[in-house]
Design an enzyme around this catalytic site. Structure first.
Site, PDB file in Angstrom:
ATOM      1  CG  HIS A 131      -0.139   0.094   2.446  1.00 11.17           C
ATOM      2  ND1 HIS A 131       0.620  -0.680   3.050  1.00 11.17           N
ATOM      3  CD2 HIS A 131       0.176   1.414   3.225  1.00 11.17           C
ATOM      4  CE1 HIS A 131       0.959  -0.655   4.298  1.00 11.17           C
ATOM      5  NE2 HIS A 131       0.962   0.938   4.382  1.00 11.17           N
ATOM      6  CG  ASP A 137       2.096   5.172   4.543  1.00 12.01           C
ATOM      7  OD1 ASP A 137       1.471   4.032   4.574  1.00 12.01           O
ATOM      8  OD2 ASP A 137       2.948   5.316   4.967  1.00 12.01           O
ATOM      9  CG  HIS A 175       5.151   0.973   2.602  1.00 10.05           C
ATOM     10  ND1 HIS A 175       4.961   2.053   2.118  1.00 10.05           N
ATOM     11  CD2 HIS A 175       4.953   0.655   3.950  1.00 10.05           C
ATOM     12  CE1 HIS A 175       3.958   2.784   2.892  1.00 10.05           C
ATOM     13  NE2 HIS A 175       3.900   2.065   3.885  1.00 10.05           N
ATOM     14  NE  ARG A 219       8.681  -4.450  10.530  1.00  7.41           N
ATOM     15  CZ  ARG A 219       9.750  -3.650  10.216  1.00  7.41           C
ATOM     16  NH1 ARG A 219      10.942  -4.015  10.399  1.00  7.41           N
ATOM     17  NH2 ARG A 219       9.538  -2.388   9.690  1.00  7.41           N
TER      18      ARG A 219
END
Ligand code: GA4
Length: 337
Positions: free
Chosen positions: A208, A210, A265, A275
């Site tokens: 997607h 931002d 990204h 993570r």
């Protein structure tokens, strides 16, 4: 409220997550805030990539680590405790379901509105044993990264030779700025070791861009973030827990009439290591018109985009699937729609 059934691992589509092989990868632009000359690289980084790394930023590691440990404590609490802060509506705790359109990822998250009058206090007090300290550390952290984001936006305005150096930063500084803070926790997924051996991967957060102006991301030292290069291949971003990674968002792409690129990204999860990332999304006030800056347009250059407010863009975006080319809908001559 939309309720989704619990997603199965097959839904994470391991195949599409496989990176395209390339022989060489470009270097990620590096901005060293302790070196005044470094800012000259900003415009090129935003034009070529829409992505760069910031070092020597001056934000104390103590603050960053404190937030990470508060977040770790929250995500390790029992599911029933975390669920008291969810489902996100649109803020709160979420698990695997992202947005309202059936997207899923191997991720747990906490989405918070950064406006002082928001219900963020309510969300925090619903789950934390010591909500006060969590709230303080989130406030301090958001204040610090917002300041850095504004500084970067002002350097960009300087480099673009704009008369008003706060033309972008004032939107984040506005009391009504519609900014968001997100904590993402990607748990390890041991069942996926077999896929990894075959070279596959698991989607943590699907591809997607931002929607906002600028995003400031910090993660622990677990890899997973990938950026899309112009040739369509995916490049893994080596993690660096002491630095920040900055994305140009869709709104900044529009305000620069397409000169800066809002970068696509995604995050792939890992079978062994968890993570944790913390992201500040700097957005404009809801009623702000998102339109190319007149001073940036060359003679006879027209806006590439139809006029819209942040509210209109946000409303449209939040009703789209994650990977949708949302900006395409607002292009005057739609290139990819
Ligand atoms: C991507 C950037 C931010 O994480 C976010 C996301 C939002 C959400 O998780 O609710 C969206 C996504 C993001 C863009 C398209 C819509 C909305 C999920 C989704 C499918 C908080 C944001 O502002 O936009």
């Amino acid at each position: 409220m939309v309720v989704f059934p619990n997603p199965t691992t097959e839904q994470f589509d391991v195949k599409t997550c496989k990176p395209v092989n390339r022989l060489t990868y470009p270097a990620i632009p590096l901005i060293d805030l302790s070196k005044p000359d470094s800012k000259h690289l900003l415009v090129k980084a935003c034009q070529d990539f829409g992505f760069f790394k910031v070092v020597n930023h001056g934000i104390p590691m103590k603050l960053i680590n404190k937030l990470e440990s508060e977040a770790t404590e929250f995500f390790s609490s029992p599911q029933s405790v975390k669920e008291k802060a969810g489902p996100p509506n649109p803020f709160g705790y979420g698990n695997k379901n992202i947005g309202r359109n059936g997207d899923v990822g191997w991720v747990e998250y906490l989405l918070l509105n950064t406006k002082p009058e928001s219900d963020y206090n309510k969300i925090i007090s619903s789950f934390e044993e010591h909500p006060e300290s969590f709230r303080c550390v989130v406030d301090d952290y958001v204040r610090a990264v917002k300041k850095m984001a504004c500084e970067l936006l002002e350097f960009m305005a300087d480099e673009l030779k704009l008369e008003q150096r706060n033309v972008f930063s004032k939107l984040l500084m506005d009391e009504q700025s519609d900014s968001v803070f997100r904590l993402n926790y990607y748990p390890p997924c041991p069942e996926l070791q077999e896929h990894e051996i075959k070279g596959g991967n698991l989607i943590g957060f699907g591809e997607h861009t931002d929607p906002q102006i600028i995003s400031v991301l910090r993660s622990n030292n677990t890899s997973g973030l990938e950026i899309s290069l112009r040739d369509g291949s995916w490049m893994s971003v080596p993690p660096d827990s002491e630095s920040f990674f900055i994305n140009v968002g869709d709104s900044l792409q529009v305000m620069t009439n397409g000169r800066f690129k809002s970068i696509k990204h995604r995050v792939v999860a890992n079978s062994k290591k968890s993570r944790m990332s913390m992201i500040y999304f700097g957005g404009p006030p809801l009623n702000e018109k998102i339109t190319p800056l007149a001073s940036l347009l060359e003679r006879d250059e027209e806006s590439l985009y139809k006029e819209f407010t942040w509210f209109e863009y946000k409303k449209f975006s939040f009703n789209c699937p994650l990977s949708h080319n949302r900006l395409g809908f607002f292009e005057k001559i739609s290139s990819r729609y």
